[in-house]
Design an enzyme around this catalytic site. Structure first.
Site, PDB file in Angstrom:
ATOM      1  N   ASP A  58      -2.504  -4.764  -0.205  1.00 37.48           N
ATOM      2  CA  ASP A  58      -2.109  -6.149   0.117  1.00 37.48           C
ATOM      3  C   ASP A  58      -2.788  -6.703   1.366  1.00 37.48           C
ATOM      4  OD1 ASP A  58       1.238  -5.531   1.470  1.00 37.48           O
ATOM      5  OD2 ASP A  58      -0.650  -4.501   1.791  1.00 37.48           O
ATOM      6  N   GLN A  92       0.832  -1.204   0.000  1.00 38.78           N
ATOM      7  CA  GLN A  92       0.000   0.000   0.000  1.00 38.78           C
ATOM      8  C   GLN A  92       0.872   1.261   0.000  1.00 38.78           C
ATOM      9  OE1 GLN A  92      -2.517  -2.037   3.457  1.00 38.78           O
ATOM     10  NE2 GLN A  92      -3.427  -0.094   2.860  1.00 38.78           N
ATOM     11  N   HIS A  93       0.234   2.400  -0.263  1.00 38.30           N
ATOM     12  CA  HIS A  93       0.747   3.737   0.012  1.00 38.30           C
ATOM     13  C   HIS A  93       1.826   4.261  -0.941  1.00 38.30           C
ATOM     14  CE1 HIS A  93      -1.248   2.780   3.743  1.00 38.30           C
ATOM     15  NE2 HIS A  93      -0.282   2.030   4.199  1.00 38.30           N
TER      16      HIS A  93
HETATM   17  O1  LIG Z   1       2.076  -0.091   5.037  1.00 37.40           O
HETATM   18  C1  LIG Z   1       1.506  -1.165   5.076  1.00 37.40           C
HETATM   19  C2  LIG Z   1       0.073  -1.231   5.494  1.00 37.40           C
HETATM   20  O2  LIG Z   1      -0.423   0.033   5.925  1.00 37.40           O
HETATM   21  C3  LIG Z   1       2.259  -2.411   4.701  1.00 37.40           C
HETATM   22  O3  LIG Z   1       1.522  -3.582   5.038  1.00 37.40           O
HETATM   23  C4  LIG Z   1       2.553  -2.397   3.245  1.00 37.40           C
HETATM   24  O4  LIG Z   1       1.341  -2.639   2.530  1.00 37.40           O
HETATM   25  C5  LIG Z   1       3.674  -3.374   2.907  1.00 37.40           C
HETATM   26  O5  LIG Z   1       3.241  -4.657   2.836  1.00 37.40           O
HETATM   27  P1  LIG Z   1       4.219  -5.937   2.717  1.00 37.40           P
HETATM   28  O6  LIG Z   1       5.247  -5.686   1.688  1.00 37.40           O
HETATM   29  O7  LIG Z   1       4.794  -6.178   4.072  1.00 37.40           O
HETATM   30  O8  LIG Z   1       3.286  -7.040   2.311  1.00 37.40           O
END
Ligand SMILES: O=C(CO)[C@@H](O)[C@H](O)COP(=O)(O)O
Ligand SMILES: Nc1ncnc2c1ncn2[C@@H]1O[C@H](COP(=O)(O)OP(=O)(O)O)[C@@H](O)[C@H]1O
Length: 465
Positions: A224, A72-73
């Site tokens: 995700d 995300q983000h």
């Molecule tokens: O910042 C967040 C949720 O707010 C993280 O969960 C990212 O979405 C990264 O995900 P992964 O690479 O660990 O799956």
């Protein structure tokens, strides 16, 4: 024999891209592939596209539909030619912490929690836009479109012919999409960035985003963690602890959650409900870094962490190696306390990494419980869920029954489920079976309370939190 319908799901996460093909009717995973991403907290999105192509060499030839779930983000800033104008600043990049503080100061945390659903921290896209405008004005001026990682990959798969799209779950992590009002708040971008670039249209959960040039249907995609919730068939009130590159603690709720402390992000999920969530920057890499220090591999680290005293003989690791988001300490670093000649052993060091990881997640789980979520039972997923020492300690440190689903790429599986949903045109996603591999109960012994007490004292002494 009637031919089965196959769907594909992608998880483009921080460290790698994972791809699964799935039987659309049963949810059985037919194949899994992966390809690595470069390290770093700012990455050219074209690396993600190459990794996605590398782990899907057949170009989804046998899939009737596919969807992309992703970290995300991340800020994917595109120029007039629709090419990236800057490396994407990722969720774990903390350079925009000053901009997050400015945005919080401007409106106040209660306003953010009530109006938007999240309180700005450096992870969120809006703070990264503010950083870009203040520190790279020429790049900001050249930016015409702003997408998230899953939006950009879905758009590449669609051949960038139609306008880009996103979904509510990923939009909810930007800081400029209001979860309570279910709409963008462009005035926040105007204020932070100086202009409002093109934003992707927010699709409904089972809406299609187009088709690949070969004709494979593209579903909306999602963030995700929303993908993991879809992959698990998460039911309201059930709690997930996901230990991958990030550590996340989340649940599904019918109504948005409003936490003016900013600890719980009031995200949306990928089914039209809500996904209150806490995330840590430091998770799997705590163990990977400790293994590197001990010059062992992860299985050996696991063995060491199970070979010594359960409480690491008092060795306490506060694992904020890369700064931390929960608690919001973007400039923090890790600290090892309680060292003595007697307890500084490979076994205790390995154990302290496992305990530091779990105590960090236990603090997040307690913050979710403070929102009225019981969290007596936890679904443990993510790459680190394969660790025997983490599984065995989790029930006591988290004070919850731990259920470990059969190891699978649940984010990618969730994307595949969304693809099957879009393909079906039904009102609800297909009902796929969740398979639990094993479970663990808290032992009711006092060791975990002592370990958490030492962790809390250390945080208080070091960071005043
Ligand atoms: O910042 C967040 C949720 O707010 C993280 O969960 C990212 O979405 C990264 O995900 P992964 O690479 O660990 O799956
Ligand atoms: N047995 C294990 N013990 C500890 N960590 C593990 C183990 N197996 C995998 N991992 C870690 O899991 C991480 C990958 O988990 P994953 O959930 O795929 O991450 P992502 O958040 O990138 O999707 C890797 O960083 C790896 O070090």
């Amino acid at each position: 024999m009637t031919s089965r319908t196959i769907v594909s799901g992608i998880d483009s996460s921080t460290q790698s891209c994972k791809a699964v093909t799935v039987d659309a009717e049963t949810g059985d995973i037919l194949s899994t592939a992966s390809a690595a991403h470069p390290d770093g907290t700012a990455v050219d999105p074209r690396h993600w596209w190459k990794a996605l192509q590398d782990c899907t060499p057949d170009g989804f030839a046998d899939s009737a539909a596919l969807a992309v779930s992703a970290q995300q983000h991340g800020l994917v800033a595109l120029g007039a030619d629709n090419r990236p104008v800057y490396d994407a600043l990722l969720w774990n990049d903390t350079r925009s912490a000053p901009q997050a503080a400015q945005l919080r100061e401007r409106y106040g945390d209660p306003w953010w929690a009530r109006e938007i659903g999240v309180v700005p921290v450096s992870s969120f896209t809006l703070t990264k836009l503010a950083w870009l405008a203040q520190n790279e004005p020429a790049v900001a001026a050249a930016t015409r479109t702003v997408l998230l990682p899953h939006d950009w990959l879905t758009w590449q798969l669609a051949g960038t012919k139609e306008a880009p799209t996103t979904d509510r779950s990923d939009a909810s992590g930007t800081g400029y999409f209001s979860v309570p009002q279910n709409s963008y708040r462009p005035e926040l971008i105007e204020e932070a960035f100086g202009s409002v670039p093109q934003l992707p249209r927010v699709l409904a959960p089972n809406e299609t985003a187009g088709r690949t040039p070969a004709g494979t249907l593209l579903a909306a995609g999602c963030g995700d963690n929303a993908g993991a919730a879809l992959g698990l068939g998460l039911r309201p009130g059930e709690v997930v602890v996901s230990i991958g590159t990030s550590g996340t603690v989340f649940t599904s709720t019918p109504k948005p959650v409003e936490d003016p402390s900013g600890a719980v992000a009031g995200f949306a999920d990928a089914t039209g409900q809500n996904l209150p969530l806490l995330a840590t920057i430091n998770a799997a890499r705590i163990l990977a870094s400790t293994a590197r220090l001990l010059t062992v591999d992860l299985p050996e680290l696991d063995r060491l962490a199970s070979a010594g005293p359960v409480d690491a003989a008092g060795l306490t690791l506060v694992p904020y190696f890369d700064g931390e988001r929960t608690p919001n300490l973007p400039d923090a670093r890790g600290t090892l306390l309680g060292m003595s000649r007697a307890n500084l052993t490979p076994e205790n060091l390995a154990r302290s990494a496992v305990l530091g990881l779990l105590c960090s997640l236990a603090d997040a789980l307690d913050a979710l419980r403070a929102q009225g979520i019981a969290a007596d039972r936890v679904l443990l997923i993510g790459g680190v869920a394969k660790s025997g020492s983490v599984r065995a300690a989790a029930a006591d440190i988290l004070s919850a029954e731990i259920q470990v689903p059969e190891p699978a790429e649940y984010v990618a599986l969730g994307a595949a489920r969304q693809a099957a949903w879009a393909l079906s045109g039904d009102a609800e996603p297909p009902q796929w079976k969740r398979r639990i591999q094993t479970s663990f109960e808290p032992t009711q012994s006092g060791w975990a309370a002592d370990v958490r007490g030492r962790f809390k004292d250390a945080k208080e002494r070091l960071y005043g939190v």
